[in-house]
Write an enzyme that holds these catalytic residues in place. Sequence first.
Site, PDB file in Angstrom:
ATOM      1  N   LEU A  21       4.482   4.695   6.792  1.00 55.68           N
ATOM      2  CA  LEU A  21       5.414   5.062   5.708  1.00 55.68           C
ATOM      3  C   LEU A  21       5.463   4.072   4.894  1.00 55.68           C
ATOM      4  O   LEU A  21       6.165   2.890   5.238  1.00 55.68           O
ATOM      5  CB  LEU A  21       6.463   5.848   6.215  1.00 55.68           C
ATOM      6  N   ASP A  22       5.096   3.949   3.300  1.00 53.55           N
ATOM      7  CA  ASP A  22       5.575   2.814   2.689  1.00 53.55           C
ATOM      8  C   ASP A  22       6.866   2.943   2.217  1.00 53.55           C
ATOM      9  O   ASP A  22       7.540   4.127   1.955  1.00 53.55           O
ATOM     10  CB  ASP A  22       4.512   2.907   1.395  1.00 53.55           C
TER      11      ASP A  22
END
Length: 335
Positions: A21-22
Amino acid sequence: MTLVKGQDALEASGKVTTVVLDKTGTLTLGVPRVVDIHPHGVTAEQLIRLAAGVETSSEHAVAEALRNLAATLVADIPAATDHTVSPGHGISATINGEIIAVGSPAYMDELGVRICPDLTGIVNAATRNGQSTVLVAQGTKAIGAITLADLMKPDAVDAVAALHRLDLQTVLLTGDTSAAAQRVAKSLGITQVRAGVLPTQKVDVIEQLQREGHRVAMVGDGINDAPALAAADLGLGIVTGTHVALKSADIILVRDDLYAIADAITLARATNRTIRTNLIWAFAYNIAAIPIAAAGLLNPLIAAAAMSLSSVFVVHNSLRLQSIRTLRPTERRDD
């Protein structure tokens, strides 16, 4: 709601073990706002004026936050020339014959800028609080620090928990310092952290996880996320992201809703199972029925009825996909 681009995405989703997850724009609102200004040797207005002048042409979220603040504090923003950008670090330009730089402490070190102990203490305090700080330098001297914060999306914690319920590992990918990243990860319940990652290094992180045996899904929304989305086994782009990111993604999350990540993987897994069940039934039916029919032991009317029942089974089994519901708690679903 999700948009699946092809069968490869469905196949990959059934094998995913890890979701990367950025942080900015994916887990956060992606709109950092200035929470504190620390001038050193200049006024706050002068500090913001110079910082906004350097960031005038930048599309970075931090640049927008500085320009928005400048619009409320100063009468005019000076013109800047000779911009030099260091991706993930900062930007410099010339204003009234002097080089003004805006960026991270690492960027200031790169430029040989002197940072006084007071500003260093401010940067360290902000990092401990999970905030980010940009320094502003005039020539080789730091003239102030600007602290920014990016709020988490309201559903971030519960959405990450939903991924864990699917037996998926989660990895936080961010350019923040390790201390700040660990703080965010702990608040969200994310199990692994990859901090201090420059935009050009995101692909390296994905490939490293793959070498370790993980089947990786990458979730991102920015231009810098596009190569990582393409490199991952499954790329998921958020609809509010850039065109380049959406083009690189295998699945597009049509709503800016983090629950859509878990929902997309759940639906894709169920679709895979349904396809396999239908294929197994079709092969088993034909393998059993064709020899019997070839031996003349199967009445044509019975064969026709059996074929119809086989088709009904396949259609009914596929229609069961309609019963899949979002993992979002009922009381929090949108109307």
